[in-house]
Scaffold this motif. Structure first.
Motif, PDB file in Angstrom:
ATOM      1  N   THR A  26      48.809   5.642   2.295  1.00 22.16           N
ATOM      2  CA  THR A  26      48.845   5.825   3.737  1.00 22.16           C
ATOM      3  C   THR A  26      50.083   6.592   4.121  1.00 22.16           C
ATOM      4  O   THR A  26      50.892   6.963   3.275  1.00 22.16           O
ATOM      5  CB  THR A  26      48.864   4.449   4.433  1.00 22.16           C
ATOM      6  N   ARG A  27      50.259   6.839   5.421  1.00 27.17           N
ATOM      7  CA  ARG A  27      51.410   7.603   5.878  1.00 27.17           C
ATOM      8  C   ARG A  27      52.722   6.982   5.448  1.00 27.17           C
ATOM      9  O   ARG A  27      53.701   7.651   5.152  1.00 27.17           O
ATOM     10  CB  ARG A  27      51.375   7.721   7.411  1.00 27.17           C
ATOM     11  N   ARG A  28      52.800   5.668   5.423  1.00 26.00           N
ATOM     12  CA  ARG A  28      54.044   5.009   5.027  1.00 26.00           C
ATOM     13  C   ARG A  28      54.330   5.199   3.553  1.00 26.00           C
ATOM     14  O   ARG A  28      55.477   5.130   3.114  1.00 26.00           O
ATOM     15  CB  ARG A  28      53.986   3.509   5.353  1.00 26.00           C
ATOM     16  N   GLY A  29      53.248   5.438   2.766  1.00 30.17           N
ATOM     17  CA  GLY A  29      53.434   5.750   1.348  1.00 30.17           C
ATOM     18  C   GLY A  29      53.530   4.516   0.480  1.00 30.17           C
ATOM     19  O   GLY A  29      53.932   3.454   0.916  1.00 30.17           O
ATOM     20  N   LEU A  30      53.096   4.703  -0.746  1.00 35.44           N
ATOM     21  CA  LEU A  30      53.234   3.707  -1.789  1.00 35.44           C
ATOM     22  C   LEU A  30      53.871   4.368  -2.990  1.00 35.44           C
ATOM     23  O   LEU A  30      53.636   5.550  -3.248  1.00 35.44           O
ATOM     24  CB  LEU A  30      51.849   3.160  -2.190  1.00 35.44           C
ATOM     25  N   ALA A 109      52.366  19.437  11.372  1.00 33.79           N
ATOM     26  CA  ALA A 109      51.150  19.853  12.065  1.00 33.79           C
ATOM     27  C   ALA A 109      50.050  18.810  11.927  1.00 33.79           C
ATOM     28  O   ALA A 109      49.410  18.417  12.909  1.00 33.79           O
ATOM     29  CB  ALA A 109      50.685  21.205  11.525  1.00 33.79           C
ATOM     30  N   ILE A 110      49.831  18.352  10.702  1.00 33.67           N
ATOM     31  CA  ILE A 110      48.780  17.355  10.473  1.00 33.67           C
ATOM     32  C   ILE A 110      49.112  16.059  11.200  1.00 33.67           C
ATOM     33  O   ILE A 110      48.240  15.451  11.845  1.00 33.67           O
ATOM     34  CB  ILE A 110      48.595  17.127   8.967  1.00 33.67           C
ATOM     35  N   GLY A 111      50.356  15.633  11.138  1.00 31.34           N
ATOM     36  CA  GLY A 111      50.755  14.398  11.788  1.00 31.34           C
ATOM     37  C   GLY A 111      50.656  14.441  13.301  1.00 31.34           C
ATOM     38  O   GLY A 111      50.491  13.407  13.950  1.00 31.34           O
ATOM     39  N   SER A 112      50.740  15.630  13.888  1.00 28.90           N
ATOM     40  CA  SER A 112      50.669  15.765  15.338  1.00 28.90           C
ATOM     41  C   SER A 112      49.256  15.981  15.853  1.00 28.90           C
ATOM     42  O   SER A 112      49.061  16.171  17.064  1.00 28.90           O
ATOM     43  CB  SER A 112      51.568  16.919  15.795  1.00 28.90           C
ATOM     44  N   ALA A 142      44.427  13.828  -1.854  1.00 29.25           N
ATOM     45  CA  ALA A 142      45.295  12.649  -1.782  1.00 29.25           C
ATOM     46  C   ALA A 142      46.561  12.963  -0.990  1.00 29.25           C
ATOM     47  O   ALA A 142      47.036  12.142  -0.194  1.00 29.25           O
ATOM     48  CB  ALA A 142      45.649  12.162  -3.184  1.00 29.25           C
ATOM     49  N   ALA A 143      47.126  14.157  -1.199  1.00 29.34           N
ATOM     50  CA  ALA A 143      48.315  14.556  -0.449  1.00 29.34           C
ATOM     51  C   ALA A 143      48.002  14.661   1.039  1.00 29.34           C
ATOM     52  O   ALA A 143      48.806  14.238   1.893  1.00 29.34           O
ATOM     53  CB  ALA A 143      48.844  15.886  -0.980  1.00 29.34           C
ATOM     54  N   TYR A 144      46.843  15.202   1.376  1.00 31.25           N
ATOM     55  CA  TYR A 144      46.437  15.268   2.782  1.00 31.25           C
ATOM     56  C   TYR A 144      46.243  13.865   3.353  1.00 31.25           C
ATOM     57  O   TYR A 144      46.568  13.611   4.520  1.00 31.25           O
ATOM     58  CB  TYR A 144      45.153  16.087   2.920  1.00 31.25           C
ATOM     59  N   ARG A 148      48.069  12.612   6.693  1.00 25.08           N
ATOM     60  CA  ARG A 148      47.294  12.250   7.881  1.00 25.08           C
ATOM     61  C   ARG A 148      47.260  10.745   8.129  1.00 25.08           C
ATOM     62  O   ARG A 148      46.830  10.297   9.184  1.00 25.08           O
ATOM     63  CB  ARG A 148      45.871  12.807   7.770  1.00 25.08           C
ATOM     64  N   GLY A 149      47.683   9.954   7.135  1.00 19.79           N
ATOM     65  CA  GLY A 149      47.752   8.514   7.307  1.00 19.79           C
ATOM     66  C   GLY A 149      46.417   7.818   7.242  1.00 19.79           C
ATOM     67  O   GLY A 149      46.177   6.849   7.969  1.00 19.79           O
ATOM     68  N   SER A 150      45.534   8.273   6.376  1.00 21.20           N
ATOM     69  CA  SER A 150      44.215   7.643   6.237  1.00 21.20           C
ATOM     70  C   SER A 150      43.728   7.810   4.809  1.00 21.20           C
ATOM     71  O   SER A 150      44.022   8.817   4.162  1.00 21.20           O
ATOM     72  CB  SER A 150      43.207   8.273   7.189  1.00 21.20           C
ATOM     73  N   THR A 151      42.971   6.810   4.346  1.00 21.85           N
ATOM     74  CA  THR A 151      42.366   6.905   3.018  1.00 21.85           C
ATOM     75  C   THR A 151      40.846   6.918   3.100  1.00 21.85           C
ATOM     76  O   THR A 151      40.164   6.648   2.119  1.00 21.85           O
ATOM     77  CB  THR A 151      42.820   5.731   2.136  1.00 21.85           C
TER      78      THR A 151
END
Length: 352
Positions: A26-30, A109-112, A142-144, A148-151
């Motif tokens: 996710t956006r927060r990352g693992l 850009a993706i985050g906005s 996976a990088a996208y 974007r904060g979604s799986t």
């Protein structure tokens, strides 16, 4: 960028590596653990020699013929997508060029919520076939996902374009504002001579007329140069972008030492964008390998986030896997590129 192979041993971390390849963050990352750095299989002697010397990869510069502009696309393309405010079309030689050379702007850009339509022209296969290319495509999705904060899963579809090209498109099931389209043309290699497995030919040979056509690694219909330029113009027109991002073109002084596929794609975009009404000032050309000669300009949290995106991609690419941020940044070439991003406008290209 295209990855040739470098030799290495996986040892006892093999199971952890396989598990890490299934991680979608996710956006927060693992943290992606248990990976070894820079493991490859087989050939790629040029890049392997450079990496053994702990030096960054350098592409061979060869003369390139001017690229004729295609005719304007006629009709509504099967690739047409809903436009958006501040929509971006991004066209790159290889899956990962954008996250290495055009971040953190891409993440922002993706985050906005911006519409982003990505196109990757070559398979980045390094002569290793379709399965390796698909690994890289999985990595970029996976990088996208991280950006974007979604799986949520991605829908895969095959499109036959007005140009006659057959391309593969991936769209997140929960976010149609994003798409990734792949042409899967064969990799040209650092030496611009291609790979034996794909007929020792790539974009350089196609543009220079040394081969009449290139066959995609997935068995799709072959491209001659008119079909390739028409396809890129069609995809650009279908995206209806306000801005375009791509590699630095061959005509630029910044192309010296860059990967030949990068400069070929930059030149192809530069020749085709005006056909669909995209003005020169709307196009940003990102320095590739030669960015390492510029001052560091990505630091702190922005660098941390950029490396997380790269490391997420690399979990699916057996050539450049890195266990942690420090290992990623220690990779020859990659560590320098990740610390930099340099977009250039048309007047800034230092055209020859």
């Amino acid at each position: 960028m295209e990855h040739d192979d470098l030799s290495g041993a996986e040892g006892d971390n093999d199971d952890a590596m396989k598990a890490a390849r299934r991680v979608r963050v996710t956006r927060r990352g693992l943290i992606i653990g248990g990976l070894v750095a820079a493991v490859g299989l087989g050939g790629g002697a040029l890049l392997a020699r450079q990496l053994r010397r702990a030096g960054p990869p350098t592409g061979v510069w060869t003369p390139l013929r001017p690229i004729p502009a295609p005719a304007s696309p006629a009709g509504v393309s099967p690739a047409a997508e809903a436009p958006g405010v501040n929509a971006r079309a991004t066209i790159w030689a290889h899956a990962d060029d954008d996250i290495i050379f055009a971040n953190p702007e891409l993440s922002e850009a993706i985050g906005s919520g911006v519409v982003v339509r990505a196109v990757y022209v070559t398979a980045g296969d390094a002569g290793k076939g379709l399965e390796y290319a698909k690994d890289r495509e999985a990595g970029i999705r996976a990088a996208y996902d991280l950006m974007r904060g979604s799986t949520a899963p991605w829908d895969e579809r095959t499109l036959t374009l007005l140009s006659g090209a057959r391309v593969t498109r991936f769209v997140p099931t929960d976010e149609p504002r994003l798409s990734i389209t792949v042409l899967r043309l064969p990799d040209g290699g650092l030496n611009a001579k291609g790979f034996t497995a794909t007929g020792n030919a790539g974009l350089t040979q196609l543009i220079n007329g040394e081969v009449s056509e290139l066959a995609p690694v997935d068995g799709a219909p072959s491209y001659d140069l008119p079909r390739l330029t028409a396809t890129l113009a069609e995809l650009l027109g279908a995206a209806q972008p306000d801005r375009v991002s791509t590699n630095v073109p061959h005509e630029s002084a910044y192309a010296r030492g860059d990967h030949p596929d990068h400069s070929c794609v930059g030149s192809l975009v530069r020749a085709t964008a005006p056909v669909v009404g995209i003005p020169p000032e709307a196009v940003s050309y990102y320095l590739g390998y030669p960015s390492q000669d510029q001052p560091v300009n990505v630091t702190g949290p922005a660098l941390d986030a950029k490396v997380d995106v790269y490391r997420t991609y690399a979990a699916d690419d057996p050539v450049v896997r890195c266990a942690d941020s420090a290992t990623c940044l220690a990779q020859p070439g990659f560590g320098e590129w990740l610390r930099r991003t340099y977009p250039k406008t048309e007047p800034e290209l230092r055209l020859s």
